[in-house]
Write a protein that holds these residues in place. Sequence first.
Motif, mmCIF file in Angstrom:
data_model
loop_
_atom_site.group_PDB
_atom_site.id
_atom_site.type_symbol
_atom_site.label_atom_id
_atom_site.label_comp_id
_atom_site.label_asym_id
_atom_site.label_seq_id
_atom_site.Cartn_x
_atom_site.Cartn_y
_atom_site.Cartn_z
ATOM 1 N N GLY A 202 4.042 12.810 -38.062
ATOM 2 C CA GLY A 202 5.325 13.609 -37.743
ATOM 3 C C GLY A 202 6.155 12.945 -36.800
ATOM 4 N N ASN B 107 8.777 17.036 -32.475
ATOM 5 C CA ASN B 107 7.528 17.799 -32.000
ATOM 6 C C ASN B 107 7.607 18.544 -30.713
ATOM 7 O OD1 ASN B 107 4.761 18.060 -30.995
ATOM 8 N ND2 ASN B 107 4.515 16.020 -30.364
ATOM 9 N N ARG C 106 6.478 24.129 -39.811
ATOM 10 C CA ARG C 106 6.077 22.586 -40.279
ATOM 11 C C ARG C 106 6.424 22.109 -41.614
ATOM 12 N NH1 ARG C 106 2.069 19.043 -38.158
ATOM 13 N NH2 ARG C 106 1.394 20.475 -36.744
ATOM 14 N N GLN D 190 7.244 20.673 -35.402
ATOM 15 C CA GLN D 190 5.938 20.741 -34.955
ATOM 16 C C GLN D 190 5.814 21.789 -33.872
ATOM 17 O OE1 GLN D 190 3.849 16.831 -34.738
ATOM 18 N NE2 GLN D 190 5.897 16.345 -35.453
#
Length: 411
Positions: A52, A57, A391, A396
């Motif tokens: 990712g 994030n 997602r 995330q």
Amino acid sequence: MVHKYVATNDEVAPAYAGRLNRAPVPKHRLPEVEAPPEAVYRLIHDELLLDGSSRLNMATFVTTWMDPEAERLMAETFDKNMIDKDEYPQTAEIERRCVNIVADLFNAPSGDAVGVSTIGSSEAVMLGGLAMKWRWRQRREAAGLTTDQPNMVMGSNVQVVWEKFCKYWDVEARYVPVAPDRFVVDPDDVMARVDENTIGVIPILGTTYTGEFEPIEEIHDRVVAYNEEHGTDIPIHVDAASGGFVAPFLHPALKWDFRLPQVKSINVSGHKYGLTYPGIGFVVWRSDEDLPEDLVFHVNYLGGDMPTFTLNFSRPGNQIVGQYYNFVRLGREGYTRIMEYLRDVALYLSGEIEKMGPFQVVSDGTAIPVVAFQVRDPERFTVFHVSEQLRTGGWQVPAYTMPEDATDVAV
């Protein structure tokens, strides 16, 4: 004689048509032959695309961006070993400055600070816990009492490293429950678990579940009263991994640090709101008395007598250089401005999420800039559905249940 240059297959092949792309590369054993550096770079670089994006994030509080100048400094110091203080005295001096800056932020008594830099708060927690256990054992032995039943009092919402500490170092973990409508500890529940074998009480400045501050000053006052009544000297260690670089700038009047006399040690993550890339943390103590001397090792084979108190030995000096860059670059003004802006963003997000209707905000980002929310009607959809849907766009955003006694709540 004229020599004719003959190009190799890899040199004339376009990208992804060289040797590494035409035959399998073994995963679990060494290849039989060498490979061109640019081809190996391309191979690994592209494999990491499966990760990712760190910039998207929201699942951790760990820093994902630094100034290009900081990155350059850190790249220049990858090869410096933090443990070799005689060979790299200026890196050691920069570490000493950083420890003193952190101690000053936490209102430690004046003078050269007692503390160390670490790989992160996980190592810092281990070192702080060891110091508490050793001090407790020394007091018990001096009084002719047994030392075979140490315990530590902490909330069930602690980071897992505290559970590791108790298991690794044979300390009974006494967990203080949270509740479905309260995700920090209650001082009454804390004191119900304290006794003469308690090596320390661990309140949290910014829990990883919701970002909330626990009532540290109230817990402190209750522990002080208990010590006076029972003739004990139970210390408080504040886990400030998440809030230690936030509270001094957003909540300067909040008493949680060394202004409270029974707070003997504090850990903090530089790679969270210290704004440094992963691998840096700190643990600082109130005074020399709170760090037992027999925990400090003296190493003399690296060029001089080097006192050291770490779990890790060799590690690169670049993280401490990056942290020092931030301290000098930002100062109090810069850190305050960044934290205020992060708080403003968190408050905006929590307000807009609440307005949407299906969501109930649990923490709005007032303490540290962390927003947590739950779904009002989990029969329609859950927070896990929300996380999964986000997602698909690369974001995330973690979904998880609360700790024991509140596991029915998912945020």
